[in-house]
Scaffold this active site. Structure first.
Site, PDB file in Angstrom:
ATOM      1  N   HIS A 141    -105.799  63.002  64.023  1.00 39.50           N
ATOM      2  CA  HIS A 141    -106.251  62.432  65.302  1.00 39.50           C
ATOM      3  C   HIS A 141    -106.274  63.469  66.418  1.00 39.50           C
ATOM      4  O   HIS A 141    -105.386  64.290  66.538  1.00 39.50           O
ATOM      5  CB  HIS A 141    -105.461  61.183  65.670  1.00 39.50           C
ATOM      6  CG  HIS A 141    -104.010  61.343  65.994  1.00 39.50           C
ATOM      7  ND1 HIS A 141    -103.564  61.579  67.281  1.00 39.50           N
ATOM      8  CD2 HIS A 141    -102.892  61.266  65.234  1.00 39.50           C
ATOM      9  CE1 HIS A 141    -102.235  61.620  67.295  1.00 39.50           C
ATOM     10  NE2 HIS A 141    -101.800  61.453  66.060  1.00 39.50           N
ATOM     11  N   ASP A 170     -98.579  66.632  68.350  1.00 41.55           N
ATOM     12  CA  ASP A 170     -98.968  65.327  67.794  1.00 41.55           C
ATOM     13  C   ASP A 170    -100.308  64.946  68.432  1.00 41.55           C
ATOM     14  O   ASP A 170    -100.321  64.473  69.554  1.00 41.55           O
ATOM     15  CB  ASP A 170     -97.896  64.288  68.095  1.00 41.55           C
ATOM     16  CG  ASP A 170     -98.270  62.894  67.619  1.00 41.55           C
ATOM     17  OD1 ASP A 170     -99.269  62.742  66.906  1.00 41.55           O
ATOM     18  OD2 ASP A 170     -97.558  61.935  68.003  1.00 41.55           O
ATOM     19  N   GLU A 185    -105.886  57.116  67.890  1.00 46.75           N
ATOM     20  CA  GLU A 185    -104.835  56.832  66.904  1.00 46.75           C
ATOM     21  C   GLU A 185    -103.595  56.283  67.586  1.00 46.75           C
ATOM     22  O   GLU A 185    -102.944  55.364  67.089  1.00 46.75           O
ATOM     23  CB  GLU A 185    -104.481  58.109  66.134  1.00 46.75           C
ATOM     24  CG  GLU A 185    -103.518  57.894  64.957  1.00 46.75           C
ATOM     25  CD  GLU A 185    -102.038  58.002  65.311  1.00 46.75           C
ATOM     26  OE1 GLU A 185    -101.208  57.739  64.435  1.00 46.75           O
ATOM     27  OE2 GLU A 185    -101.701  58.344  66.470  1.00 46.75           O
ATOM     28  N   HIS A 215     -93.623  63.088  70.897  1.00 46.03           N
ATOM     29  CA  HIS A 215     -93.912  62.288  72.096  1.00 46.03           C
ATOM     30  C   HIS A 215     -93.065  62.729  73.281  1.00 46.03           C
ATOM     31  O   HIS A 215     -92.547  61.908  74.041  1.00 46.03           O
ATOM     32  CB  HIS A 215     -93.765  60.776  71.826  1.00 46.03           C
ATOM     33  CG  HIS A 215     -94.885  60.228  70.991  1.00 46.03           C
ATOM     34  ND1 HIS A 215     -95.215  58.892  70.931  1.00 46.03           N
ATOM     35  CD2 HIS A 215     -95.775  60.858  70.182  1.00 46.03           C
ATOM     36  CE1 HIS A 215     -96.249  58.733  70.122  1.00 46.03           C
ATOM     37  NE2 HIS A 215     -96.593  59.909  69.647  1.00 46.03           N
TER      38      HIS A 215
HETATM   39 CO    CO Z   1     -98.013  60.127  68.071  1.00 48.08          CO
HETATM   40 ZN    ZN Z   2     -99.779  61.438  65.589  1.00 53.94          ZN
END
Ligand code: CO
Ligand code: ZN
Length: 360
Positions: free
Chosen positions: A69, A183, A213, A328
């Site tokens: 993603h 991420d 995503e 995150h």
């Molecule tokens: Co994530």
């Molecule tokens: Zn991810």
């Protein structure tokens, strides 16, 4: 290895530093398209902005979909008050604890960027009780330097603009790096790397950089529906919780110990239980190619593979995860060797996915 590390790092940094909050992926998509055009047989962008690149083998074999993603978690401007302060709504899964004192970037309608900081009371004014509290996201305010709503609006601010973290990726050591959006820009980098290198004999390889995503695996679902792949492998980060005060049985995976092959993820394994054909193929490939690997059981969260797996008639799907600490947060941290080994595993495993293997 060192030149390879440098080149991979340059690619990852460019991807991670780019703006690409879920639903607002234009900038990151442009960079990915530039990287893919010279190496793909065909590249297209679908209605919601997924990038689909195709590489075809000499013969007509299995269709293998890769997914990473391109979106990142972020915020939307929720309100502007009379004094010109902004309030945020989250996009994706934030921990409120990491948001105070961050520098932010707000993307205006004209494509320009405004900077802001998440303000707070200084410690001098906090009561002992307040000192211990986590301030909820809906109470946080952003200071963009404006002194009134009118001034903020003149600067181009409006409700609904996307916001990300103002945080450049940096290299800590030869192999360990930190940045805001590993991420899943590391998944994108791994996918681009493997796509550049792979020379399929009979497979058709679809490298898909997906949108949205972080808000529900949305791009991957429609991409899988369009492509109807015979098998799929997602590339995403997983938690390396190999840090102080975590007992070893709770570490999930470790940095520098190789790509993580997904066993299952989600609460109560409700995300994805990897398809046994894909899981075993990844493990066998790693063993035979001498690629270090770890097995991953992630107790929360999932990846694009979960959406692809149960689309149309069902797609055998699994995932290769890149071990990452502090997911995150603005300081996600990983080991570049794990990423390069993930790219190698992705390439080598894909070359072993044949119609015969899937049907037997
Ligand atoms: Co994530
Ligand atoms: Zn991810």
């Amino acid at each position: 290895m060192s030149r390879e590390l440098d080149e991979f790092w340059a690619l990852l940094k460019k991807l991670s530093d780019a703006f690409g909050v879920s639903g607002f992926e234009d900038e990151i998509r442009g960079i990915i398209l530039d990287e893919l055009r010279s190496v793909a047989d065909e590249v297209r962008v679908d209605k919601w902005g997924n990038v689909v690149a195709v590489k075809r083998g000499q013969r007509d074999g299995a269709k293998v979909m890769w997914a990473a993603h391109m979106d990142e978690i972020g915020f939307l401007v929720r309100a502007i008050d009379d004094k010109g302060f902004l309030y945020l709504a989250p996009v994706g899964g934030w921990s409120d604890r990491v948001v105070p004192a961050q520098r932010l970037r707000i993307r205006l309608d004209n494509g320009r960027t405004i900077y802001g900081v998440v303000g707070m009371k200084p410690p001098h004014l906090l009561s002992p009780e307040e000192q211990k509290q986590v301030i909820p996201l809906n109470k946080l305010f952003v200071d963009i330097g404006a002194s009134s709503r009118e001034e903020a609006e003149k600067m181009g601010l409006r409700v609904g603009l996307p916001v990300d973290l103002d945080r450049e990726a940096g290299r800590l050591t030869e192999t360990r790096v930190t940045g805001k959006a590993f991420d899943d820009r590391v998944g994108v980098a791994v996918m681009l790397w493997a796509f550049r290198n792979i020379d399929p004999d009979e497979q058709t390889v679809y490298a898909v950089a997906t949108v949205q995503e972080e808000v529900g695996l949305k791009g991957a679902r429609i991409a899988a529906y369009q492509l109807r792949p015979d098998a799929a492998i997602a590339l995403d980060v997983t938690t390396a919780n190999d840090v102080p005060d975590v007992p070893p049985q709770d570490k999930v995976v470790e940095l520098g110990k190789g790509p993580a092959i997904k066993v299952a993820d989600g609460r109560g394994a409700s995300g994805l239980i990897a398809h046994p054909k894909i899981f075993h193929l990844l493990v066998e490939t790693a063993k035979e190619e001498g690629i270090p690997y770890q097995l991953e059981l992630l107790p929360g969260g999932t990846t694009d593979a979960a959406a692809i797996a149960f689309t149309v008639e069902g797609v055998p799907a699994g995932a290769i995860s890149i071990p990452t600490r502090y997911i995150h947060s603005p300081v996600e941290l990983l080991d570049l060797r794990d990423a390069l080994n993930s790219a190698k595993l992705l390439e080598k495993a894909t070359l072993r996915i044949t119609k015969q293997y899937l049907e037997q």
